[in-house]
Write a protein that holds these residues in place. Structure first.
Motif, PDB file in Angstrom:
ATOM      1  N   ASP A  68       0.821  -1.214   0.000  1.00 18.87           N
ATOM      2  CA  ASP A  68       0.000   0.000   0.000  1.00 18.87           C
ATOM      3  C   ASP A  68       0.856   1.265   0.000  1.00 18.87           C
ATOM      4  O   ASP A  68       0.536   2.237  -0.694  1.00 18.87           O
ATOM      5  N   VAL A  69       1.933   1.274   0.780  1.00 14.54           N
ATOM      6  CA  VAL A  69       2.772   2.471   0.814  1.00 14.54           C
ATOM      7  C   VAL A  69       3.504   2.641  -0.517  1.00 14.54           C
ATOM      8  O   VAL A  69       3.743   3.771  -0.976  1.00 14.54           O
ATOM      9  N   THR A  70       3.840   1.536  -1.160  1.00 18.55           N
ATOM     10  CA  THR A  70       4.442   1.626  -2.488  1.00 18.55           C
ATOM     11  C   THR A  70       3.438   2.185  -3.491  1.00 18.55           C
ATOM     12  O   THR A  70       3.782   3.029  -4.340  1.00 18.55           O
ATOM     13  N   ALA A 125       5.829   6.457  13.692  1.00 22.12           N
ATOM     14  CA  ALA A 125       6.472   7.738  13.391  1.00 22.12           C
ATOM     15  C   ALA A 125       6.842   7.834  11.909  1.00 22.12           C
ATOM     16  O   ALA A 125       6.634   8.881  11.271  1.00 22.12           O
ATOM     17  N   ALA A 126       7.372   6.748  11.343  1.00 18.24           N
ATOM     18  CA  ALA A 126       7.735   6.755   9.924  1.00 18.24           C
ATOM     19  C   ALA A 126       6.507   6.907   9.046  1.00 18.24           C
ATOM     20  O   ALA A 126       6.525   7.646   8.051  1.00 18.24           O
ATOM     21  N   TYR A 164      10.243   4.757   5.796  1.00 16.31           N
ATOM     22  CA  TYR A 164       9.034   3.963   6.047  1.00 16.31           C
ATOM     23  C   TYR A 164       9.280   2.503   5.684  1.00 16.31           C
ATOM     24  O   TYR A 164       8.941   1.577   6.444  1.00 16.31           O
ATOM     25  N   LEU A 165       9.894   2.266   4.522  1.00 24.19           N
ATOM     26  CA  LEU A 165      10.197   0.899   4.105  1.00 24.19           C
ATOM     27  C   LEU A 165      11.157   0.227   5.092  1.00 24.19           C
ATOM     28  O   LEU A 165      11.000  -0.962   5.411  1.00 24.19           O
ATOM     29  N   ALA A 166      12.144   0.995   5.569  1.00 23.78           N
ATOM     30  CA  ALA A 166      13.081   0.431   6.540  1.00 23.78           C
ATOM     31  C   ALA A 166      12.372   0.066   7.843  1.00 23.78           C
ATOM     32  O   ALA A 166      12.673  -0.971   8.455  1.00 23.78           O
ATOM     33  N   ALA A 167      11.426   0.889   8.272  1.00 14.74           N
ATOM     34  CA  ALA A 167      10.673   0.592   9.500  1.00 14.74           C
ATOM     35  C   ALA A 167       9.808  -0.656   9.323  1.00 14.74           C
ATOM     36  O   ALA A 167       9.692  -1.472  10.242  1.00 14.74           O
ATOM     37  N   ILE A 168       9.215  -0.804   8.143  1.00 11.06           N
ATOM     38  CA  ILE A 168       8.400  -2.003   7.878  1.00 11.06           C
ATOM     39  C   ILE A 168       9.277  -3.248   7.891  1.00 11.06           C
ATOM     40  O   ILE A 168       8.908  -4.288   8.476  1.00 11.06           O
TER      41      ILE A 168
END
Length: 235
Positions: A68-70, A125-126, A164-168
């Motif tokens: 979804d974020v992508t 937070a991300a 954000y990707l790193a947090a996921i």
């Protein structure tokens, strides 16, 4: 005429009582082993069901959140927008829908990360930073300022997207690590309980082996004693 039965001697009565006691002990042991084995199987099934519930849904939510974020990032591509505000209604609607979907799945993913508060807070937070920048980008597109939107996308939204990707990814690694640790603990407990069950079920065999060893040792002692007497009596 019926054959008269032999009178029961005290030794035969003692042996009979011991045999009855042994049979009762075998029955009790088998019943106890069966009950404990059934409890063990139910406990193992419950534990691994809980392990699956704690690992599979959170990982699935994180995978969906990644998609979804992508999708939200792709929806901010300047190629989809024009310089006239009237031309941006449809792409803006897709962008806002994509961000709303990402927020919805992030809420589900955060709920699955309750046992990992630090990872959950970092992901929140991300995600909030990404959503804020995406909202600012949407406002620029709505005003028709495509150039400023493209610049902010490269300078602010893309770093927020990477974070954000790193947090996921970190959250997924945390879920996997925790699941593997629980699985190792459950496996160790299962092996220990299985050893107890096998030991309780095998005690008659060990008792029989002990009796055989005792009889053999006794016979060997008697042989040596008799040979010693024979040597002493011989001229």
């Amino acid at each position: 005429m019926s054959k008269p039965s032999l009178p029961e001697t005290p030794d035969s009565l003692i042996a009979l009582r011991r045999m009855k006691l042994l049979i009762v002990l075998l029955i009790i042991t088998n019943l106890g082993t069966g009950i404990y084995g059934a409890y063990l199987l139910r406990d193992v099934d419950r534990r691994y069901s809980e392990l699956i519930d704690k690992s599979v849904p959170p990982l699935n939510d994180l995978r969906e959140l990644l998609a979804d974020v992508t999708g939200a990032m792709l929806a901010t591509n300047p190629a989809h927008f024009g310089t006239a505000p009237a031309d941006n209604a449809a792409p803006l609607r897709r962008l806002r829908t994509a961000v709303a979907t990402e927020q919805e799945f992030r809420a589900g993913a955060l709920a699955g990360l309750a046992p990992q508060p630090a990872t959950r807070d970092a992901l929140q937070a991300a995600g909030a930073a990404f959503d804020q920048t995406a909202g600012e980008l949407a406002a620029l597109y709505a005003a028709g300022d495509k150039a400023a939107a493209a610049t902010r996308r490269d300078q602010q939204l893309r770093p927020a997207f990477d974070a954000y990707l790193a947090a996921i990814a970190k959250a997924a690694d945390g879920v996997e690590t925790r699941s593997l640790a629980l699985s190792r603990d459950y496996t160790a407990d299962t092996r220990r309980f299985s050893t107890i069950v096998l030991g309780a079920a095998s005690w008659p065999v060990f008792a029989l082996l002990g009796l055989v060893v005792f009889v053999v040792a006794l016979l060997l002692v008697l042989v040596f004693v008799f040979r010693g007497h024979e040597s002493a009596d011989s001229p």
